[in-house]
Write a protein that holds these residues in place. Structure first.
Motif, mmCIF file in Angstrom:
data_model
loop_
_atom_site.group_PDB
_atom_site.id
_atom_site.type_symbol
_atom_site.label_atom_id
_atom_site.label_comp_id
_atom_site.label_asym_id
_atom_site.label_seq_id
_atom_site.Cartn_x
_atom_site.Cartn_y
_atom_site.Cartn_z
ATOM 1 N N GLY A 70 34.623 65.805 54.071
ATOM 2 C CA GLY A 70 33.615 65.940 53.021
ATOM 3 C C GLY A 70 34.163 66.253 51.643
ATOM 4 N N GLN A 71 35.499 66.253 51.492
ATOM 5 C CA GLN A 71 36.084 66.612 50.193
ATOM 6 C C GLN A 71 37.080 65.556 49.740
ATOM 7 N N PRO A 72 37.187 65.332 48.419
ATOM 8 C CA PRO A 72 38.144 64.321 47.948
ATOM 9 C C PRO A 72 39.589 64.750 48.176
ATOM 10 N N ILE A 73 40.413 63.819 48.672
ATOM 11 C CA ILE A 73 41.869 64.069 48.741
ATOM 12 C C ILE A 73 42.572 63.280 47.641
ATOM 13 N N LEU A 74 41.902 62.224 47.146
ATOM 14 C CA LEU A 74 42.475 61.418 46.071
ATOM 15 C C LEU A 74 41.349 60.899 45.183
ATOM 16 N N ILE A 75 41.567 60.938 43.875
ATOM 17 C CA ILE A 75 40.652 60.230 42.977
ATOM 18 C C ILE A 75 41.464 59.146 42.275
ATOM 19 N N CYS A 76 40.890 57.970 42.206
ATOM 20 C CA CYS A 76 41.639 56.807 41.721
ATOM 21 C C CYS A 76 40.760 55.959 40.808
ATOM 22 N N GLN A 77 41.307 55.589 39.649
ATOM 23 C CA GLN A 77 40.634 54.612 38.800
ATOM 24 C C GLN A 77 41.466 53.335 38.825
ATOM 25 N N ALA A 78 40.808 52.220 39.063
ATOM 26 C CA ALA A 78 41.521 50.937 39.064
ATOM 27 C C ALA A 78 40.821 50.000 38.097
ATOM 28 N N SER A 79 41.611 49.230 37.358
ATOM 29 C CA SER A 79 41.043 48.321 36.368
ATOM 30 C C SER A 79 41.510 46.893 36.649
ATOM 31 N N PHE A 80 40.600 45.954 36.476
ATOM 32 C CA PHE A 80 40.870 44.539 36.769
ATOM 33 C C PHE A 80 40.675 43.740 35.483
ATOM 34 N N HIS A 81 41.422 42.647 35.358
ATOM 35 C CA HIS A 81 41.431 41.891 34.093
ATOM 36 C C HIS A 81 41.452 40.402 34.395
ATOM 37 N N LYS A 82 40.771 39.628 33.569
ATOM 38 C CA LYS A 82 40.867 38.160 33.675
ATOM 39 C C LYS A 82 42.189 37.718 33.052
ATOM 40 N N LEU A 83 42.730 36.600 33.508
ATOM 41 C CA LEU A 83 43.975 36.084 32.917
ATOM 42 C C LEU A 83 43.702 35.658 31.486
ATOM 43 N N GLN A 84 44.444 36.240 30.537
ATOM 44 C CA GLN A 84 44.257 35.889 29.125
ATOM 45 C C GLN A 84 45.620 35.720 28.468
ATOM 46 N N PRO A 85 46.264 34.538 28.633
ATOM 47 C CA PRO A 85 47.603 34.321 28.076
ATOM 48 C C PRO A 85 47.629 34.567 26.575
ATOM 49 N N SER A 86 48.797 35.055 26.075
ATOM 50 C CA SER A 86 48.928 35.416 24.660
ATOM 51 C C SER A 86 50.374 35.183 24.233
ATOM 52 N N PRO A 87 50.594 34.880 22.946
ATOM 53 C CA PRO A 87 51.987 34.734 22.469
ATOM 54 C C PRO A 87 52.723 36.077 22.420
ATOM 55 N N LEU A 88 51.984 37.188 22.465
ATOM 56 C CA LEU A 88 52.650 38.499 22.489
ATOM 57 C C LEU A 88 53.202 38.729 23.886
ATOM 58 N N GLN A 89 54.510 38.578 24.039
ATOM 59 C CA GLN A 89 55.092 38.872 25.350
ATOM 60 C C GLN A 89 56.572 39.240 25.220
ATOM 61 N N HIS A 90 56.964 40.283 25.937
ATOM 62 C CA HIS A 90 58.365 40.691 26.005
ATOM 63 C C HIS A 90 58.534 41.533 27.257
ATOM 64 N N GLN A 91 59.756 41.788 27.642
ATOM 65 C CA GLN A 91 60.037 42.700 28.753
ATOM 66 C C GLN A 91 61.480 43.150 28.640
ATOM 67 N N PHE A 92 61.830 44.285 29.280
ATOM 68 C CA PHE A 92 63.216 44.707 29.372
ATOM 69 C C PHE A 92 63.978 43.682 30.219
#
Ligand SMILES: CCCCCC(=O)SCCNC(=O)CCNC(=O)[C@H](O)C(C)(C)COP(=O)(O)OP(=O)(O)OC[C@H]1O[C@@H](n2cnc3c(N)ncnc32)[C@H](O)[C@@H]1OP(=O)(O)O
Length: 332
Positions: free
Chosen positions: A132-154
């Motif tokens: 009856g008690q929370p052991i985990l609280i979680c927020q998850a977010s979902f996104h549509k594919l939206q390609p962009s010229p802004l892109q980089h990575q290590f």
């Protein structure tokens, strides 16, 4: 001594082309295990629907601490959240707090709240509940594919490919064949072999010893789900990655301290960002580092790289560490 290296990898990160090995019986055995559907998919992440937005998850592997494995709870929470969104969105991030220890003797219920559905983003909140008690609280977010010229990575660190390295299990077997392995270490290693963790790991710099020098708090290893998952369901691969990401992550913070052991450690929170498509049943390089530890807490950050050098997932976690010298005589 027989060459214990697995020889099943000839594919690139897109998956698919597994060679059938070199005719060595041990390689064929590895192939057979790889062909089985991953237990993460058939059991751990296969939630039972009890009612609208309410699911039940069961356990597969329970750590020696006898509290539920955090990765299992996060992975199952993400499965529950993902059931409430359509095929046109991808999970891009999650943020969790572990607020109570999970009890391995009972199932976990997952209650999903629909927080918001926007044009581009959808947010869900999941509570993992026991007694009856929370052991985990979680927020998850979902996104549509939206390609962009802004892109980089290590850039991915340069490391030997997984084909040139031994799994943790193979390393332990090899180590146990040596003479004069201290009894305490032998017991510890045999316990590790008995673990039924559905994850395969190939350390870049193995350290099969209880006593190790203090080092920079950073480690690298290849990791993948045990068994086959297959292409197609990107949300499922993210749930599996959530499971995998919590294993062998937090102890990175302990690397800077020699001659101490954690009499208690547990993750307090866990965040993940999913950047692109990947296969969680294919080798990914997990780069783990701890930028800070003090005041009985340690922060760890991780990057999972596809083997073609693409940054697939970033993770971050803080944990509590109560440490004591290894020769401490007090009973715990
Ligand atoms: C194998 C891979 C593992 C990977 C990492 C994971 O997955 S870890 C699994 C996921 N994470 C978790 O399970 C963490 C879940 N969260 C929690 O358990 C809790 O939020 C928490 C323990 C972190 C919070 O600690 P709190 O101190 O606020 O809670 P609480 O007061 O109930 O205390 C919990 C236990 O710690 C003891 N305790 C509390 N403060 C203490 C202190 N300063 N020094 C010593 N001991 C202390 C208490 O006596 C109690 O022990 P007793 O219990 O003996 O009375």
């Amino acid at each position: 001594m027989a060459d214990t290296r697995a020889t099943d990898e000839t594919s690139d990160n897109t998956g698919g082309n597994h060679s059938s090995g070199d005719g060595n019986p041990e390689s064929r055995e590895v192939e057979k295990i790889r062909d089985l559907k991953s237990v993460l998919v058939t059991s751990v992440l296969n939630l039972e629907e009890l009612d609208v937005n309410l699911y039940r998850g069961t356990h597969h592997w329970v750590p020696r601490s006898r509290r539920l494995f955090g990765g299992q709870i996060v992975g199952q929470a993400l499965v529950a959240a993902a059931k409430s969104v359509g095929d046109d969105v991808y999970v891009h991030s999650l943020h969790c707090y572990f607020v109570r220890a999970g009890d391995p003797t009972v199932a976990v219920l997952y209650q999903v709240d629909h927080i918001r559905d926007g044009r581009s983003f959808m947010v869900r909140s999941v509570r993992a509940i026991q007694h009856g008690q929370p052991i985990l609280i979680c927020q998850a977010s979902f996104h549509k594919l939206q390609p962009s010229p802004l892109q980089h990575q290590f850039t991915m660190p340069m490391v030997p490919p997984p084909e040139d390295l031994l799994t943790e299990e193979q390393l332990i077997h090899l180590y146990l064949t040596k003479p004069n392995v201290p009894e305490k270490l032998r017991q510890f290693l045999n316990q590790r072999l008995a673990n039924e963790v559905p994850i395969e790991i190939k350390p870049i710099q193995p350290q099969p010893s209880l006593r190790r020098p203090a080092t920079e708090p950073r480690k690298l290893f290849w990791v993948r789900a045990q068994g086959h998952i297959g292409e197609g369901n990107m949300k499922l691969h993210c749930c599996v990655a959530a499971y995998i990401s919590d294993y062998a992550f937090l102890d990175t913070a302990m690397l800077s301290l020699a001659d101490y052991k954690a009499k208690f450690f547990a993750s307090l929170d866990h965040s993940m960002w999913f950047h692109t498509t990947f296969r969680s049943d294919e080798w990914m390089l997990y780069e783990c580092e701890s930028p800070w530890a003090a005041n009985s807490r340690g922060l760890v950050q991780g990057r999972m790289w596809r083997r073609d050098g693409v940054l697939a997932v970033s993770c971050s976690q803080e944990g509590v560490f109560r440490v004591q010298p290894v020769n401490h005589r007090n009973k715990l």
